[in-house]
Design a protein around this motif. Sequence first.
Motif, PDB file in Angstrom:
ATOM      1  N   LEU A  71    -139.532   6.263  -1.984  1.00  0.00           N
ATOM      2  CA  LEU A  71    -139.042   4.578  -2.737  1.00  0.00           C
ATOM      3  C   LEU A  71    -139.582   3.945  -4.286  1.00  0.00           C
ATOM      4  O   LEU A  71    -138.869   3.037  -4.767  1.00  0.00           O
ATOM      5  CB  LEU A  71    -139.138   3.384  -1.726  1.00  0.00           C
ATOM      6  CG  LEU A  71    -139.128   3.180  -0.747  1.00  0.00           C
ATOM      7  CD1 LEU A  71    -139.634   2.324   0.202  1.00  0.00           C
ATOM      8  CD2 LEU A  71    -137.583   2.383  -0.663  1.00  0.00           C
ATOM      9  N   LEU A  73    -141.808   3.731  -5.885  1.00  0.00           N
ATOM     10  CA  LEU A  73    -142.326   1.497  -6.019  1.00  0.00           C
ATOM     11  C   LEU A  73    -143.832   1.076  -7.050  1.00  0.00           C
ATOM     12  O   LEU A  73    -144.429   2.098  -7.368  1.00  0.00           O
ATOM     13  CB  LEU A  73    -143.895   0.909  -4.571  1.00  0.00           C
ATOM     14  CG  LEU A  73    -142.585   1.462  -2.872  1.00  0.00           C
ATOM     15  CD1 LEU A  73    -143.862   0.901  -2.095  1.00  0.00           C
ATOM     16  CD2 LEU A  73    -141.429   0.211  -3.174  1.00  0.00           C
ATOM     17  N   VAL A  79    -140.591  -6.184  -1.234  1.00  0.00           N
ATOM     18  CA  VAL A  79    -140.368  -5.064  -0.481  1.00  0.00           C
ATOM     19  C   VAL A  79    -139.613  -5.907   1.775  1.00  0.00           C
ATOM     20  O   VAL A  79    -140.250  -6.522   1.169  1.00  0.00           O
ATOM     21  CB  VAL A  79    -141.166  -3.872  -0.221  1.00  0.00           C
ATOM     22  CG1 VAL A  79    -140.655  -3.131   1.170  1.00  0.00           C
ATOM     23  CG2 VAL A  79    -141.412  -3.123  -1.268  1.00  0.00           C
ATOM     24  N   ALA A 144    -136.677  -3.240  -2.762  1.00  0.00           N
ATOM     25  CA  ALA A 144    -136.465  -2.366  -2.155  1.00  0.00           C
ATOM     26  C   ALA A 144    -137.233  -2.684  -0.756  1.00  0.00           C
ATOM     27  O   ALA A 144    -137.070  -3.413  -0.470  1.00  0.00           O
ATOM     28  CB  ALA A 144    -137.751  -0.688  -2.281  1.00  0.00           C
ATOM     29  N   LEU A 162    -129.831  -6.253  -1.375  1.00  0.00           N
ATOM     30  CA  LEU A 162    -130.916  -5.610  -2.527  1.00  0.00           C
ATOM     31  C   LEU A 162    -130.819  -6.132  -4.129  1.00  0.00           C
ATOM     32  O   LEU A 162    -129.744  -6.026  -4.250  1.00  0.00           O
ATOM     33  CB  LEU A 162    -130.173  -3.881  -3.042  1.00  0.00           C
ATOM     34  CG  LEU A 162    -130.772  -3.446  -1.712  1.00  0.00           C
ATOM     35  CD1 LEU A 162    -130.056  -1.673  -1.705  1.00  0.00           C
ATOM     36  CD2 LEU A 162    -133.006  -2.929  -1.844  1.00  0.00           C
ATOM     37  N   GLY A 166    -132.393  -1.156  -6.946  1.00  0.00           N
ATOM     38  CA  GLY A 166    -132.730  -1.647  -6.109  1.00  0.00           C
ATOM     39  C   GLY A 166    -132.662  -0.441  -4.541  1.00  0.00           C
ATOM     40  O   GLY A 166    -131.444   0.080  -4.773  1.00  0.00           O
ATOM     41  N   ARG A 167    -133.388   0.024  -4.146  1.00  0.00           N
ATOM     42  CA  ARG A 167    -133.531   1.089  -3.078  1.00  0.00           C
ATOM     43  C   ARG A 167    -133.821   0.595  -2.054  1.00  0.00           C
ATOM     44  O   ARG A 167    -134.537  -0.183  -1.710  1.00  0.00           O
ATOM     45  CB  ARG A 167    -134.465   2.215  -3.339  1.00  0.00           C
ATOM     46  CG  ARG A 167    -134.380   2.481  -4.719  1.00  0.00           C
ATOM     47  CD  ARG A 167    -135.025   1.870  -5.920  1.00  0.00           C
ATOM     48  NE  ARG A 167    -136.860   1.560  -6.053  1.00  0.00           N
ATOM     49  CZ  ARG A 167    -137.463   0.947  -6.018  1.00  0.00           C
ATOM     50  NH1 ARG A 167    -136.903  -0.217  -6.647  1.00  0.00           N
ATOM     51  NH2 ARG A 167    -138.449   0.740  -6.046  1.00  0.00           N
TER      52      ARG A 167
END
Length: 211
Positions: A71, A73, A79, A144, A162, A166-167
């Motif tokens: 991810l 981060l 998250v 995320a 998201l 964003g993932r």
Amino acid sequence: MYVHKEEMMRKHLRQRGITDRAVLNAMWEVDRSLFVPDDLKDQTYNDSALPIGMNQTISQPFIVAYMAQALRLSPEEVVLEVGTGCGYNAAVLSRIVSHVYSVEVIEWLVRVAAVNLNKAGIQNVSTRLGDGYLGWPEAAPFDAIVLTAAPPVIPEPLMYQLKIGGRLLAPVGTNLQRLFMLVRVKENYFDQRELIPVKFVPMTGEAQRRH
């Protein structure tokens, strides 16, 4: 076989490609024994998923670290986790990011996770009972989103929670599961790629009713 924490870090994380310093620090800081049932404490740092009751599991350390690393981060990020379970994955993420919101569909696990996170002294995780298919709209958008249970397909409501850029990381499938990374490139455009084969408990609730 009893495995020491140092051995887990070296053999099951570093030697298998976990290089992100923040992830390694989080895996070291979080005491996994606080999230493992009493009768399995001697297996705390084995690189395997462990049963926590009612057909639910605590994920193996490598997968927790692999997903956090995938991810990419940052400390300021927020998250959403879908599937709190016993709270271990949320605990690891909480050591890397600003805040974790976590949704759990099983009521007793919400209580278990709250107790475990409190024991671990973690205060930047918010949990609630709910169907993770719907996410946590009031707290969106997220930098995320990570799923710790496998839906047949990625839930659309989560994709639209998201931020742009964003993932979303999710195990997808029924018998054969694959870990997918989805990135929200534009308002209505998402890039998706397949990472590795995985094995997670199935996502229940709306995810099953829709498919």
